[in-house]
Design an enzyme around this catalytic site. Structure first.
Site, PDB file in Angstrom:
ATOM      1  N   LYS A  78       0.835  -1.202   0.000  1.00 59.91           N
ATOM      2  CA  LYS A  78       0.000   0.000   0.000  1.00 59.91           C
ATOM      3  C   LYS A  78       0.874   1.259   0.000  1.00 59.91           C
ATOM      4  O   LYS A  78       0.692   2.162  -0.795  1.00 59.91           O
ATOM      5  CB  LYS A  78      -0.919  -0.026   1.224  1.00 59.91           C
ATOM      6  CG  LYS A  78      -1.830   1.164   1.332  1.00 59.91           C
ATOM      7  CD  LYS A  78      -2.776   1.028   2.519  1.00 59.91           C
ATOM      8  CE  LYS A  78      -3.474   2.351   2.782  1.00 59.91           C
ATOM      9  NZ  LYS A  78      -4.423   2.297   3.886  1.00 59.91           N
ATOM     10  N   GLU A 132      10.378  -4.629   4.671  1.00 60.22           N
ATOM     11  CA  GLU A 132      10.457  -6.039   4.277  1.00 60.22           C
ATOM     12  C   GLU A 132      10.173  -6.208   2.784  1.00 60.22           C
ATOM     13  O   GLU A 132      10.884  -6.917   2.059  1.00 60.22           O
ATOM     14  CB  GLU A 132       9.440  -6.887   5.067  1.00 60.22           C
ATOM     15  CG  GLU A 132       9.727  -7.021   6.553  1.00 60.22           C
ATOM     16  CD  GLU A 132       9.088  -5.924   7.393  1.00 60.22           C
ATOM     17  OE1 GLU A 132       8.780  -4.834   6.839  1.00 60.22           O
ATOM     18  OE2 GLU A 132       8.913  -6.147   8.608  1.00 60.22           O
ATOM     19  N   GLY A 173      -4.938  -1.749   4.952  1.00 63.15           N
ATOM     20  CA  GLY A 173      -4.166  -2.896   4.474  1.00 63.15           C
ATOM     21  C   GLY A 173      -4.849  -4.228   4.745  1.00 63.15           C
ATOM     22  O   GLY A 173      -4.929  -5.096   3.878  1.00 63.15           O
ATOM     23  N   ARG A 174      -5.371  -4.388   5.949  1.00 61.32           N
ATOM     24  CA  ARG A 174      -5.978  -5.683   6.306  1.00 61.32           C
ATOM     25  C   ARG A 174      -7.377  -5.846   5.732  1.00 61.32           C
ATOM     26  O   ARG A 174      -8.023  -6.871   5.953  1.00 61.32           O
ATOM     27  CB  ARG A 174      -5.967  -5.852   7.827  1.00 61.32           C
ATOM     28  CG  ARG A 174      -6.584  -4.690   8.581  1.00 61.32           C
ATOM     29  CD  ARG A 174      -6.219  -4.768  10.057  1.00 61.32           C
ATOM     30  NE  ARG A 174      -6.681  -3.625  10.831  1.00 61.32           N
ATOM     31  CZ  ARG A 174      -6.000  -2.491  10.977  1.00 61.32           C
ATOM     32  NH1 ARG A 174      -4.828  -2.334  10.386  1.00 61.32           N
ATOM     33  NH2 ARG A 174      -6.473  -1.504  11.705  1.00 61.32           N
ATOM     34  N   GLU A 189      -5.011  -6.561  14.639  1.00 63.33           N
ATOM     35  CA  GLU A 189      -4.472  -5.254  14.273  1.00 63.33           C
ATOM     36  C   GLU A 189      -5.579  -4.194  14.346  1.00 63.33           C
ATOM     37  O   GLU A 189      -5.318  -3.021  14.584  1.00 63.33           O
ATOM     38  CB  GLU A 189      -3.845  -5.288  12.869  1.00 63.33           C
ATOM     39  CG  GLU A 189      -2.888  -4.145  12.603  1.00 63.33           C
ATOM     40  CD  GLU A 189      -2.025  -4.329  11.368  1.00 63.33           C
ATOM     41  OE1 GLU A 189      -0.819  -4.654  11.502  1.00 63.33           O
ATOM     42  OE2 GLU A 189      -2.545  -4.163  10.249  1.00 63.33           O
ATOM     43  N   HIS A 198      -5.616 -33.083  17.613  1.00 60.50           N
ATOM     44  CA  HIS A 198      -4.518 -33.910  18.123  1.00 60.50           C
ATOM     45  C   HIS A 198      -3.378 -33.059  18.653  1.00 60.50           C
ATOM     46  O   HIS A 198      -2.250 -33.538  18.795  1.00 60.50           O
ATOM     47  CB  HIS A 198      -4.041 -34.849  17.016  1.00 60.50           C
ATOM     48  CG  HIS A 198      -5.111 -35.821  16.618  1.00 60.50           C
ATOM     49  ND1 HIS A 198      -5.301 -37.021  17.261  1.00 60.50           N
ATOM     50  CD2 HIS A 198      -6.099 -35.706  15.706  1.00 60.50           C
ATOM     51  CE1 HIS A 198      -6.344 -37.638  16.728  1.00 60.50           C
ATOM     52  NE2 HIS A 198      -6.858 -36.857  15.781  1.00 60.50           N
ATOM     53  N   LYS A 222       9.320  -0.975  14.156  1.00 57.80           N
ATOM     54  CA  LYS A 222       9.939  -0.619  12.866  1.00 57.80           C
ATOM     55  C   LYS A 222      11.072   0.381  13.077  1.00 57.80           C
ATOM     56  O   LYS A 222      12.156   0.238  12.526  1.00 57.80           O
ATOM     57  CB  LYS A 222       8.897   0.047  11.951  1.00 57.80           C
ATOM     58  CG  LYS A 222       7.822  -0.859  11.396  1.00 57.80           C
ATOM     59  CD  LYS A 222       6.983  -0.059  10.400  1.00 57.80           C
ATOM     60  CE  LYS A 222       5.691  -0.757  10.052  1.00 57.80           C
ATOM     61  NZ  LYS A 222       4.803   0.073   9.225  1.00 57.80           N
TER      62      LYS A 222
HETATM   63  O1  F6P Z   1       2.011  -4.141   9.915  1.00 63.87           O
HETATM   64  C1  F6P Z   1       1.721  -2.828   9.624  1.00 63.87           C
HETATM   65  C2  F6P Z   1       1.209  -2.667   8.237  1.00 63.87           C
HETATM   66  O2  F6P Z   1       1.100  -1.297   7.988  1.00 63.87           O
HETATM   67  C3  F6P Z   1      -0.109  -3.376   7.970  1.00 63.87           C
HETATM   68  O3  F6P Z   1      -1.196  -2.676   8.419  1.00 63.87           O
HETATM   69  C4  F6P Z   1      -0.046  -3.547   6.505  1.00 63.87           C
HETATM   70  O4  F6P Z   1      -0.985  -4.486   6.062  1.00 63.87           O
HETATM   71  C5  F6P Z   1       1.377  -3.991   6.345  1.00 63.87           C
HETATM   72  O5  F6P Z   1       2.102  -3.217   7.269  1.00 63.87           O
HETATM   73  C6  F6P Z   1       1.948  -3.834   4.973  1.00 63.87           C
HETATM   74  O6  F6P Z   1       1.933  -2.491   4.557  1.00 63.87           O
HETATM   75  P1  F6P Z   1       2.131  -2.098   3.052  1.00 63.87           P
HETATM   76  O7  F6P Z   1       1.026  -2.709   2.246  1.00 63.87           O
HETATM   77  O8  F6P Z   1       2.104  -0.603   3.016  1.00 63.87           O
HETATM   78  O9  F6P Z   1       3.458  -2.630   2.596  1.00 63.87           O
END
Ligand code: F6P
Length: 550
Positions: A211, A217, A273-274, A359, A390, A514
């Site tokens: 987003k 990452e 995002g979620r 979240e 199990h 972060k």
């Molecule tokens: O974990 C924090 C967060 O901002 C989430 O809300 C989001 O889904 C995720 O990181 C990934 O963010 P992006 O889509 O901006 O890479």
């Protein structure tokens, strides 16, 4: 509602009435509730779309449900729902509208943000996605060397990974089996390494899903993926255009990364995002299942959106599920909620829900910044049955904790299974029904004794029962049913956040880690001294460096 009653939910008359009612019910057993109410098993049932929702095995009476609905009314859940649906900026800490429901609105709907109807933009992106997915699926879109794309790697994390990854697994039976679709999320280099090690770069498309397009990452993995591709192809930057597309709200950062803006699929800041996998974030899924099945999934979401918007409180399923969660979390001290799908295809379902729920509602200050004096979101956990049986079901059955659980099952197996494997479905579902029965009704000491069990083992073999469960049953796990299930949980989470008066749509709690990771990295890499680093972390950093021979 004045500010005080909003912030002091636990002082409202509706809350007090529920607390008193809880006292009166005491340790009432589901066995007693069923005995007192013939017809409860078929009466405490609701239908939404294809979902049959049985809530008979809950520690509630009609009076409990009435009081819970009164709480929802007093907290104006309906008012906040309508504000969300019409595009008000209900995500107040980020000053954003919350309009994931617009992602599945029909073409002719009008939903305005700042005076602009966003629905045409949603459909323009869906059409663009459909065109692109069609070209990949047909082989019309080729890689830099002219070869057909056979592998799709989604690179994203959190909401840019969990949704499409979950849905890809859920709808595997609808996927083009000639395509290899994988999901890379972890900044641990092993994730990308394992995802590409057996692939031919000439046939591989990377879908960079972010987003913000700033998530460390994802940008790190995308950079490594680009290096791998160019190295494998022995090509220059010009190869990127045929092998990288972006899903983002941030066109500037996408261009900076070197992805052609024509190859960007847009979404907007009013999609959390979620809550985003039915937006452009679903592109990998759409490539896998095709645009038609993707649209069927959106139709499923819409069925539940409409239900949530229009169904009266007595039959509104997301409202009911939200209220049941409040009942256990706030009046029974339940700390967690298990989601137990009896479908191998839903193996990632609970992981997806963890972000959606935790979240969203893992908050300890209310919308006005005051500390909350009541429990908010539960720990959500679970894995597909029967495997959990199990592993950890022992604790649910005979442990000391109250763990409300959702059981999700289907009448038909979905895949083209061999007849012998189809036959296994009844065994799977026999376990499903057996578990909810055992959890609810248990086994009394007398029943155990009647089986001739020696007295010293009676206590060990007794099942107290009285563990509440919701059963969600559908005929088959189709794209529409998946959409229905996800929308159901989205709105359940919304209901709870509305009652707790928290902002379910921000996520400030992920920021500190972060920032600290960025500070710590140079200390690991080159031993940079970090002023003010606490003693424990300093010692661990030193140990890490020593273990790495630095
Ligand atoms: O974990 C924090 C967060 O901002 C989430 O809300 C989001 O889904 C995720 O990181 C990934 O963010 P992006 O889509 O901006 O890479």
């Amino acid at each position: 509602m004045n500010a005080d009653s909003r912030t002091r939910l636990d002082r409202t008359p509706e809350w007090t009435a529920l607390a008193e009612h809880r006292e009166e019910l005491g340790e009432v057993h589901l066995r007693d509730l069923f005995a007192a109410e013939p017809g409860r098993g078929s009466g405490y049932v609701l239908q939404v779309g294809d979902l049959h929702v049985d809530y008979s095995k809950h520690l509630v009476t009609d009076e409990t449900l009435r009081l819970l609905r009164e709480l929802a009314a007093a907290r104006d859940v309906v008012g906040l729902r309508d504000a969300m649906l019409r595009g008000d900026r209900i995500n107040t800490t980020e000053n954003r509208a919350v309009l994931h429901t617009a992602l599945r609105a029909p073409r002719n709907a009008v939903i305005e943000v700042d005076g602009e109807n966003v629905v045409p933009r949603v459909h323009a992106v869906l059409d663009k996605m459909a065109g692109f997915a069609g070209r990949i699926r047909s082989g019309e879109w080729t890689g830099h060397t002219g070869r057909r794309i056979k592998n799709v790697i989604n690179v994203g994390i959190g909401g840019s990974d969990l949704g499409p990854a979950m849905a890809y697994e859920a709808l595997r039976s609808c996927t083009d089996r000639d395509l290899t679709v994988r999901f890379v999320s972890n900044v641990d280099g092993a994730d990308l390494y394992e995802a590409v090690r057996d692939l031919d770069a000439a046939e591989t498309l990377f879908v960079i899903a972010s987003k913000t397009f700033t998530t460390i990452e994802t940008i790190t993995n995308a950079t490594s993926a680009r290096a791998w591709l160019l190295d494998q192809l022995k090509a220059g930057q010009e190869a990127v255009a045929r092998h990288f597309v972006a899903l983002s709200t941030n066109a500037g950062k996408v261009a900076e990364f070197g992805i052609d803006p024509d190859n960007m699929f847009e979404f907007w800041d009013w999609v959390g995002g979620r809550y985003s996998y039915d937006s452009a974030i679903g592109l990998s899924l759409m490539i896998a299942i095709g645009p038609d099945r993707f649209r069927e999934m959106l139709d499923g979401f819409r069925i539940v959106d409409e239900h949530f918007r229009t169904a009266p409180a007595e039959s509104n399923v997301p409202l009911l599920l939200g209220l049941l969660g409040i009942w256990y979390g706030n009046f029974h001290d339940a700390q967690s909620h298990a989601v137990l799908p009896y479908s191998h295809y839903l193996s990632r379902f609970t992981a997806y829900l963890q972000q959606l729920d935790m979240e969203s509602n893992g908050k300890s200050v209310d919308r006005d910044g005051h500390p909350v004096e009541w429990q908010t979101g539960p720990v959500v956990w679970g894995t597909p049955g029967t495997n959990g049986q199990h592993a950890y079901y022992q604790l649910i059955h005979q442990g000391t904790k109250l763990i409300p659980a959702d059981f999700i099952g289907f009448a038909e197996p979905v895949a083209d299974l061999a007849p012998g494997l189809v036959a296994q479905h009844d065994l799977l579902m026999a376990n499903f029904f057996a578990q909810t029965q055992a959890l609810a009704f248990g086994k009394t000491p007398d029943e155990v004794r009647a089986e001739g069990v020696p007295e010293e083992l009676v206590a060990h073999k007794t099942f107290r029962g009285n563990h509440p469960t919701t059963t969600i049953l559908a005929r088959e796990l189709t794209p529409s049913v998946l959409g229905q299930l996800i929308a159901l949980y989205e709105h359940k989470v919304f209901v709870q956040g509305a009652i707790w008066h928290i902002d379910s749509f921000d996520q400030w709690g992920v920021e500190l880690g972060k920032v600290l990771a960025k500070r710590i990295e140079p200390a690991l890499t080159d031993g940079t001294d970090i002023p003010g680093l606490d003693e424990s972390t300093k010692a661990l950093v030193a140990k890490y460096r020593a273990l790495r021979g630095r």
